[in-house]
Write a protein that holds these residues in place. Structure first.
Motif, short mmCIF file in Angstrom:
data_model
loop_
_atom_site.label_atom_id
_atom_site.label_comp_id
_atom_site.label_asym_id
_atom_site.label_seq_id
_atom_site.Cartn_x
_atom_site.Cartn_y
_atom_site.Cartn_z
N ARG A 220 0.85 -1.20 0.00
CA ARG A 220 0.00 0.00 0.00
C ARG A 220 0.88 1.25 0.00
O ARG A 220 2.07 1.19 0.27
CB ARG A 220 -0.90 0.00 1.25
CG ARG A 220 -1.90 -1.14 1.32
CD ARG A 220 -3.11 -0.93 0.43
NE ARG A 220 -3.75 0.36 0.60
CZ ARG A 220 -4.70 0.85 -0.20
NH1 ARG A 220 -5.11 0.15 -1.23
NH2 ARG A 220 -5.22 2.03 0.02
N PRO A 221 0.27 2.41 -0.28
CA PRO A 221 1.04 3.66 -0.21
C PRO A 221 1.58 3.89 1.21
O PRO A 221 1.04 3.37 2.19
CB PRO A 221 0.01 4.73 -0.57
CG PRO A 221 -1.07 4.01 -1.31
CD PRO A 221 -1.12 2.63 -0.73
N SER A 222 2.65 4.71 1.31
CA SER A 222 3.26 4.97 2.63
C SER A 222 2.49 6.07 3.38
O SER A 222 1.64 6.74 2.81
CB SER A 222 4.70 5.42 2.41
OG SER A 222 4.69 6.70 1.80
N ASP A 223 2.83 6.27 4.65
CA ASP A 223 2.20 7.33 5.45
C ASP A 223 2.51 8.72 4.89
O ASP A 223 1.65 9.60 4.89
CB ASP A 223 2.66 7.25 6.91
CG ASP A 223 1.99 6.11 7.66
OD1 ASP A 223 0.97 5.56 7.14
OD2 ASP A 223 2.48 5.73 8.74
N ALA A 224 3.75 8.90 4.44
CA ALA A 224 4.12 10.21 3.89
C ALA A 224 3.26 10.51 2.66
O ALA A 224 2.82 11.64 2.44
CB ALA A 224 5.60 10.22 3.53
N GLU A 225 3.02 9.45 1.87
CA GLU A 225 2.15 9.62 0.70
C GLU A 225 0.73 10.01 1.15
O GLU A 225 0.11 10.92 0.61
CB GLU A 225 2.10 8.33 -0.14
CG GLU A 225 3.37 8.10 -0.96
CD GLU A 225 3.46 6.73 -1.64
OE1 GLU A 225 4.03 6.68 -2.73
OE2 GLU A 225 3.00 5.71 -1.08
N TYR A 226 0.24 9.34 2.17
CA TYR A 226 -1.11 9.62 2.65
C TYR A 226 -1.27 11.05 3.16
O TYR A 226 -2.30 11.67 2.95
CB TYR A 226 -1.55 8.59 3.71
CG TYR A 226 -2.59 7.65 3.14
CD1 TYR A 226 -2.21 6.60 2.31
CD2 TYR A 226 -3.96 7.86 3.37
CE1 TYR A 226 -3.16 5.78 1.74
CE2 TYR A 226 -4.91 7.04 2.79
CZ TYR A 226 -4.51 6.00 1.98
OH TYR A 226 -5.46 5.19 1.40
N ASP A 227 -0.23 11.57 3.85
CA ASP A 227 -0.30 12.96 4.32
C ASP A 227 -0.54 13.91 3.16
O ASP A 227 -1.31 14.86 3.24
CB ASP A 227 1.01 13.37 5.01
CG ASP A 227 1.03 12.94 6.47
OD1 ASP A 227 0.00 12.43 6.97
OD2 ASP A 227 2.10 13.10 7.11
N ARG A 228 0.14 13.64 2.08
CA ARG A 228 -0.02 14.51 0.90
C ARG A 228 -1.40 14.34 0.29
O ARG A 228 -2.04 15.31 -0.11
CB ARG A 228 1.08 14.22 -0.12
CG ARG A 228 2.45 14.59 0.42
CD ARG A 228 3.50 14.56 -0.67
NE ARG A 228 4.69 15.26 -0.25
CZ ARG A 228 5.81 14.65 0.17
NH1 ARG A 228 5.87 13.33 0.21
NH2 ARG A 228 6.85 15.36 0.54
N TYR A 229 -1.86 13.10 0.21
CA TYR A 229 -3.21 12.85 -0.32
C TYR A 229 -4.24 13.66 0.47
O TYR A 229 -5.15 14.27 -0.10
CB TYR A 229 -3.60 11.37 -0.21
CG TYR A 229 -2.72 10.38 -0.95
CD1 TYR A 229 -1.88 10.76 -1.99
CD2 TYR A 229 -2.76 9.02 -0.62
CE1 TYR A 229 -1.11 9.83 -2.67
CE2 TYR A 229 -1.99 8.09 -1.30
CZ TYR A 229 -1.16 8.50 -2.31
OH TYR A 229 -0.40 7.57 -2.98
#
Ligand code: 9YW
Length: 450
Positions: A220-229
């Motif tokens: 799955r996408p990373s946490d850093a990616e999710y923050d940006r999402y």
């Protein structure tokens, strides 16, 4: 070998199991994208799912698209998620986080939806659904034809919305304001554009739910990616989801060459339907015009060095040259001259792509196995997705490449013959990854089989 270790179901069992998956994910008015991970309706999933349903029950297939169209925003946008009531707590971000019904006058008050869109594959689905229904009896035929008449104006409004609000360069290359809109959430296509997204200190806290539902968080996408999402959602909330203000203010604005190719194709399909069903000539002409502009824009993105199509980062003013499946967008919609098209086809068949010696099947991987960004187990960073396989195969057939389309279909079936209906597959071993019993995978397998 990897292949020998895989179970391969015979066609009749595979078809029965695909039907069972769609039935199992059916809430009555919509088929959820997947049983646990995605307990809602996703826009482009619904398009492919309706194609699968058409093989089982044309009325049910029509109902699926009716559910989606009932959630259309007043301006014309088809939202990327239509939330089911029961699933609201299971998935993040849910309707509360989006808050579209409170913040935008264009959003429906019910059903609740997200505030972005996804690739416009819907007209393609309607065209295919009609074709399937016409192979059946008079009732199926009438059901489908009646649906085409009913849905055509709504689909036209959806296409017009994209043409009017998502063409910031004015040249036909349609832009996305979030990687989620591309349908290829964490593709390396978006890495550089996301690097320019700086989540504010006032990003409201949140808890992810997806990680509990897949075996391995690395898929799955990373946490850093999710923050940006989530930051991008926050930006849209702050301008009340007004389409033009979103385009003006979003820190992510990328011309999406794949979405544009799907749009160009879908415009032509919708125009064909419009001609057949006697829809207003001015609207049919507009669709042809958008299709032509889309094709021209897609062709203009081609990198002279590699022959692959590229996305355009409008914020950075830069081309995105990552070697992903989107590079083959011109094969979907056409628009290249013969020499360029031949080059692109040989790249597709070559060792960096479908002819890579390690691949189990020759469906287009989401990212080139020869690229540094390739991660064979991670979502849009390398795995093969049956659904994009279907789209390429369908487009090849439409473009008159029957043999290539047939080869594609056989390879797709081989990949999916384990009967797991995985969201995506490890391209080297065929291991099923992500969610299992994923609806659109079951749907495209049914279409391949029938
Ligand atoms: C998410 C439902 C969706 C697809 C997208 C895919 C994934 C949702 O699942 O995104 O929460 O990550 O990337 O294309 O529509 O199948």
């Amino acid at each position: 070998t990897a292949r020998a270790a895989r179970r391969e179901l015979p066609s009749h069992l595979l078809a029965a199991r695909a039907a069972y998956v769609l039935r199992g994910n059916d809430t009555g008015t919509l088929v959820t994208a997947a049983p646990r991970l995605y307990p809602h309706m996703w826009s482009w999933d619904a398009a492919f799912i309706s194609i699968g349903l058409a093989h089982l029950d044309v009325g049910r297939a029509v109902a699926e698209l009716d559910t989606l169209l009932a959630a259309q925003w007043s301006g014309g946008m088809l939202p990327h998620i239509v939330f089911t009531e029961g699933g609201a707590d299971e998935y993040f971000p849910g309707p509360d986080r989006w808050g579209t019904h409170e913040l935008s006058r264009q959003a429906p008050r019910g059903p609740l939806t997200s505030g972005i869109c996804q690739p416009p594959a819907h007209a393609i689905a309607v065209g295919r659904l009609l074709e399937i229904a016409r192979r059946g009896g008079p009732v199926d035929r009438a059901t489908a034809e009646d649906f085409v008449r009913r849905s055509w104006p709504k689909l036209y409004a959806w296409h017009r919305w994209l043409a009017e609000h998502r063409d910031p360069g004015g040249d036909g290359l349609l832009a996305v304001v979030h990687g989620w809109e591309s349908g290829m959430d964490n593709s390396p296509r978006w890495d550089s554009a996301y690097a320019g997204v700086r989540p504010g200190a006032d990003l409201p806290p949140y808890v992810r739910r997806d990680l509990r539902l897949v075996a391995d968080a690395g898929m799955r996408p990373s946490d850093a990616e999710y923050d940006r999402y989530l930051w991008l959602v926050e930006e849209m909330r702050r301008v009340g989801y007004d389409p033009d203000r979103v385009v003006a203010t979003s820190s992510f604005l990328v011309g999406d060459v794949f979405l544009t190719a799907v749009f160009a194709l879908a415009c032509d399909v919708l125009a064909d339907l419009g001609e057949e069903f006697g829809e207003p000539a001015t609207q049919v002409t507009a669709l042809r015009d958008w299709a032509r502009r889309g094709r021209t824009a897609v062709a203009a993105t081609v990198d002279p060095a590699t022959g692959l199509a590229r996305d355009r980062d409008f914020r950075a003013g830069a081309w995105i040259g990552t070697r992903t499946i989107a590079g083959f967008a011109p094969l979907l919609c056409g628009g290249l001259d013969r020499a360029a098209e031949r080059t692109l086809l040989s790249t597709l068949d070559g060792p960096d792509w479908c002819g890579h010696p390690g691949l189990l099947t020759s469906l287009v991987p989401s990212t080139s196995p020869a690229d540094d960004a390739f991660r064979p187990r991670q979502y849009w960073r390398g795995p093969q997705w049956p659904v994009t396989g279907w789209l390429f195969g369908w487009a090849f057939a439409r473009r008159g490449w029957a043999e290539r389309a047939e080869r594609h279909r056989a390879q797709g079936l081989l990949l999916c013959s384990d009967g797991a209906f995985a969201e995506y597959y490890h391209p080297l071993t065929g291991e099923p990854l992500g969610s299992l019993d994923q609806s659109w995978t079951a749907a495209v397998v049914l279409d391949w089989l029938c």
